[in-house]
Scaffold this active site. Structure first.
Site, PDB file in Angstrom:
ATOM      1  CB  CYS A  89      -1.715   5.015  11.471  1.00  0.00           C
ATOM      2  SG  CYS A  89      -1.193   6.226  10.232  1.00  0.00           S
ATOM      3  CG  HIS A 222      -7.418   2.481   4.448  1.00  0.00           C
ATOM      4  ND1 HIS A 222      -8.340   2.287   5.456  1.00  0.00           N
ATOM      5  CD2 HIS A 222      -6.536   3.382   4.929  1.00  0.00           C
ATOM      6  CE1 HIS A 222      -8.021   3.044   6.499  1.00  0.00           C
ATOM      7  NE2 HIS A 222      -6.927   3.715   6.199  1.00  0.00           N
ATOM      8  CG  ASP A 248      -0.344   7.986   3.307  1.00  0.00           C
ATOM      9  OD1 ASP A 248       0.552   8.833   3.462  1.00  0.00           O
ATOM     10  OD2 ASP A 248      -0.547   7.062   4.114  1.00  0.00           O
ATOM     11  N   GLY A 253       2.198   3.004   5.482  1.00  0.00           N
ATOM     12  CA  GLY A 253       2.809   1.925   6.268  1.00  0.00           C
ATOM     13  C   GLY A 253       1.949   0.682   6.317  1.00  0.00           C
ATOM     14  CB  THR A 254      -1.505  -0.064   7.465  1.00  0.00           C
ATOM     15  OG1 THR A 254      -2.215   1.024   6.873  1.00  0.00           O
ATOM     16  CG2 THR A 254      -1.213   0.237   8.924  1.00  0.00           C
TER      17      THR A 254
END
Length: 332
Positions: A89, A222, A248, A253-254
């Site tokens: 994450c 996701h 989010d 970030g990912t």
């Protein structure tokens, strides 16, 4: 019996990060990838108790600190959120790094740099301080890559979508504006959640990617909805969907790593170039393609993500056996 969990709460560019510094379950001295499997099998109630209501909420995310089993890492991290126990994450790493430095929980071997063992592999972090506070973080993420390009999926009641499947620590369906989706403008978060649920469900019958070097990491859980920038200094903006109904608050970030891997894989971004990704609330992660890297048979990249985090408070959480809602709940 009452279990106590000692937490430092924070947010990374808007997304909550609950760092569990005490009370996490004891796990054997094995890799973080193996610890993740053991945690999911034997201790998932800890995740639901800390992430779900009434102690958390629909977008809650967090991380539990562990000693690392690797000689080249300062400590280990187990990422927990409403959707499950993640391999990696990005926002969680930015919040975690800020917490461990500002709270004095870790003494890095090299000042200004951390090496963290995650279930997805080693992640390096550079940080810049102003006095006793961390001003900025740059995490050097795991190798990321474009897994499948131009995957066509029929979403019932909406029509055909063309998406790319990319990995940035988690697998993402990367969606750009097209005939069946005009873009983020005018969409509410409820619209994004509803559409994401339908797309992810449809994708499950079409694409089931497995990481070529770690078969513990698989499946598209996701979705990142990508659009043009909104008149800011960013290069694009996005909304990352995860869990059952979470968006989010950070740029992801990912998700930003997967987005850059997709852009490089399609020849629209190059090694050495940056990609500033804007969230729905206007915060920005500055991504950079640090180098080219092979991921099994795939041509991938080593991405880095720059951002910041703020500590919001200390939190002692009780999970009591006499509480009928001790392990948390979610509304449908």
């Amino acid at each position: 019996m009452r279990r106590s969990f000692f937490c430092v709460d924070s947010h990374a560019c808007g997304n909550p990060v609950r760092v569990v510094t005490g009370g996490g379950p004891l796990l054997p001295s094995v890799s973080m990838a193996e610890r993740r499997e053991i945690f999911v099998r034997d201790h998932d109630w800890v995740r639901t108790a800390l992430m779900f209501e009434p102690r958390g909420h629909d977008i809650m995310s967090g991380v539990i600190i562990y000693p690392s089993n690797r000689d080249d890492c300062d400590f280990g991290a187990l990422f927990i959120e409403v959707s499950g126990c993640l391999p990696m994450c990005g926002a969680g790493t930015i919040g975690l790094s800020t917490v461990v430095i500002e709270e004095g929980l870790v003494t890095p071997r090299e000042p200004g740099r951390l090496a963290i063992e995650t279930p997805a592999g080693r992640v390096d972090v550079d940080y810049v301080m102003s006095g006793e506070y961390v001003d900025s973080i740059r995490l050097f993420n795991v190798a990321s890559y474009l897994h499948s390009a131009d995957v066509v999926v029929e979403v019932p009641g909406i029509g055909a979508f063309t998406v790319d499947i990319a990995y940035g620590g988690n697998f993402y369906a990367v969606v750009e504006p097209q005939e069946s989706w005009a873009g983020l403008t005018g969409m509410t978060t409820a619209d994004i959640v509803s559409l994401s649920q339908k797309l992810r469900s449809a994708l499950a019958g079409v694409c089931d990617p497995v990481h070529p070097e770690n078969n513990r990491i698989s499946g598209v859980h996701h979705v990142i909805w990508c659009d043009d920038e909104h008149g800011t200094a960013a290069d694009g903006r996005s909304a990352v969907f995860y869990g059952d109904k979470a968006i989010d608050r950070s740029p992801g970030g990912t998700g930003t790593s997967a987005r850059m891997a997709q852009l490089v894989g399609k020849g629209r971004l190059r090694v050495g170039e940056t990609f500033r990704n804007e969230s729905l609330i206007g915060t920005i992660f500055e991504g950079k393609v640090e180098s080219a890297e092979k991921v099994g048979p795939f041509d991938g990249i080593r991405p880095s993500i720059g951002g910041w985090a703020q500590i919001t408070g200390h939190n002692t959480i009780f999970v009591d056996d006499k509480d009928p809602l001790r392990h948390g709940f979610q509304l449908a």
